[in-house]
Design a protein around this motif. Sequence first.
Motif, mmCIF file in Angstrom:
data_model
loop_
_atom_site.group_PDB
_atom_site.id
_atom_site.type_symbol
_atom_site.label_atom_id
_atom_site.label_comp_id
_atom_site.label_asym_id
_atom_site.label_seq_id
_atom_site.Cartn_x
_atom_site.Cartn_y
_atom_site.Cartn_z
ATOM 1 N N UNK A 1 52.490 35.803 29.765
ATOM 2 C CA UNK A 1 52.900 37.191 29.937
ATOM 3 C C UNK A 1 52.650 37.584 31.380
ATOM 4 N N UNK A 2 53.694 38.094 32.029
ATOM 5 C CA UNK A 2 53.581 38.526 33.419
ATOM 6 C C UNK A 2 52.973 39.917 33.524
ATOM 7 N N UNK A 3 53.009 40.449 34.728
ATOM 8 C CA UNK A 3 52.451 41.770 35.002
ATOM 9 C C UNK A 3 53.282 42.846 34.295
ATOM 10 N N UNK A 4 52.659 43.629 33.400
ATOM 11 C CA UNK A 4 53.415 44.678 32.710
ATOM 12 C C UNK A 4 53.846 45.769 33.675
ATOM 13 N N UNK A 5 54.893 46.509 33.289
ATOM 14 C CA UNK A 5 55.452 47.546 34.154
ATOM 15 C C UNK A 5 55.462 48.891 33.442
ATOM 16 N N UNK A 6 55.483 49.946 34.237
ATOM 17 C CA UNK A 6 55.661 51.307 33.752
ATOM 18 C C UNK A 6 57.045 51.741 34.222
ATOM 19 N N UNK A 7 58.077 51.357 33.499
ATOM 20 C CA UNK A 7 59.449 51.575 33.969
ATOM 21 C C UNK A 7 59.875 53.042 33.918
ATOM 22 N N UNK B 1 52.893 56.723 33.527
ATOM 23 C CA UNK B 1 51.535 56.182 33.632
ATOM 24 C C UNK B 1 51.086 55.427 32.388
ATOM 25 N N UNK B 2 52.037 54.958 31.579
ATOM 26 C CA UNK B 2 51.738 54.083 30.449
ATOM 27 C C UNK B 2 52.577 52.816 30.600
ATOM 28 N N UNK B 3 51.939 51.671 30.402
ATOM 29 C CA UNK B 3 52.657 50.400 30.494
ATOM 30 C C UNK B 3 53.645 50.297 29.342
ATOM 31 N N UNK B 4 54.871 49.860 29.663
ATOM 32 C CA UNK B 4 55.882 49.827 28.605
ATOM 33 C C UNK B 4 56.726 48.559 28.546
ATOM 34 N N UNK B 5 56.779 47.776 29.606
ATOM 35 C CA UNK B 5 57.668 46.611 29.613
ATOM 36 C C UNK B 5 56.888 45.375 30.050
ATOM 37 N N UNK B 6 57.077 44.291 29.285
ATOM 38 C CA UNK B 6 56.312 43.063 29.487
ATOM 39 C C UNK B 6 57.257 41.881 29.714
ATOM 40 N N UNK B 7 57.185 41.237 30.884
ATOM 41 C CA UNK B 7 57.952 40.000 31.083
ATOM 42 C C UNK B 7 57.219 38.840 30.401
ATOM 43 N N UNK B 8 57.925 38.106 29.561
ATOM 44 C CA UNK B 8 57.312 37.034 28.785
ATOM 45 C C UNK B 8 58.094 35.744 29.007
ATOM 46 N N UNK B 9 57.378 34.676 29.322
ATOM 47 C CA UNK B 9 57.976 33.353 29.498
ATOM 48 C C UNK B 9 57.442 32.447 28.401
ATOM 49 N N UNK B 10 58.356 31.702 27.763
ATOM 50 C CA UNK B 10 57.985 30.827 26.653
ATOM 51 C C UNK B 10 58.409 29.400 26.971
ATOM 52 N N UNK B 11 57.474 28.475 26.813
ATOM 53 C CA UNK B 11 57.742 27.041 26.991
ATOM 54 C C UNK B 11 57.614 26.366 25.633
ATOM 55 N N UNK B 12 58.581 25.510 25.300
ATOM 56 C CA UNK B 12 58.558 24.738 24.058
ATOM 57 C C UNK B 12 58.230 23.289 24.387
ATOM 58 N N UNK B 13 57.446 22.641 23.512
ATOM 59 C CA UNK B 13 57.049 21.252 23.748
ATOM 60 C C UNK B 13 57.253 20.416 22.492
ATOM 61 N N UNK B 14 57.550 19.140 22.724
ATOM 62 C CA UNK B 14 57.532 18.101 21.700
ATOM 63 C C UNK B 14 56.359 17.213 22.087
ATOM 64 N N UNK B 15 55.417 16.974 21.179
ATOM 65 C CA UNK B 15 54.207 16.198 21.493
ATOM 66 C C UNK B 15 54.510 14.821 22.089
ATOM 67 N N UNK B 16 55.697 14.310 21.857
ATOM 68 C CA UNK B 16 56.037 12.961 22.331
ATOM 69 C C UNK B 16 56.624 12.960 23.745
ATOM 70 N N UNK B 17 56.723 14.151 24.368
ATOM 71 C CA UNK B 17 57.390 14.269 25.670
ATOM 72 C C UNK B 17 56.520 15.113 26.598
ATOM 73 N N UNK B 18 56.360 14.720 27.878
ATOM 74 C CA UNK B 18 55.394 15.404 28.748
ATOM 75 C C UNK B 18 55.857 16.744 29.342
#
Length: 176
Positions: free
Chosen positions: A50-56, A60-77
């Motif tokens: 989760x990146x730095x949240x923003x108050x778009x 003065x309340x945080x409302x938007x969250x940049x989220x990065x998701x990585x998927x893995x297969x245990x057999x692959x690095x």
Amino acid sequence: MQRASRSAWAMVGSAVSLLLGGCVTEGGRERPELPKPPADLRVTQVMVAVGMPEDTDRNQYLDTYPVTVYLFDDRFPLPVHAEADFSFEMIFRNAQGEVIDRRRPRWTFPAEEANNRVARREPGLCFEFRLSLLDHGGDRIDDATGQLELTVRPKVGPEVRAQPVAMQSGRISIGR
């Protein structure tokens, strides 16, 4: 003044050309080819950042969250791409660990939509999302710690849950 800025630009140009000259591979060899993921790819692990949240809306309340998701297969690095649905849920708790906001905002991205969010970052392929509380009744949540949960439902194989991620939430503290 012009003479000083011309010399500064000349120095910058010289430095850039020296650095670029150092980027040539010795002997003209090309980079080795990356390994290929298994043909029967299975998502076995999920990593959420989760990146730095923003108050778009600047209230003065945080409302938007940049989220990065990585998927893995245990057999692959390296992180992999897989057709999958993504379901996020945010839970807010007070200092005693009690759930304080019953809304539990949820965001669901079907595989077709998630495929439009694929990016290549330093670690490898990922999915990038922007989750906004403004889509779920607002951002005015005081004295709470947010926790983001993610379930990935690949088109092939069982669903995989990511470790919950703690997130900054609530009113922005402005130092004096």
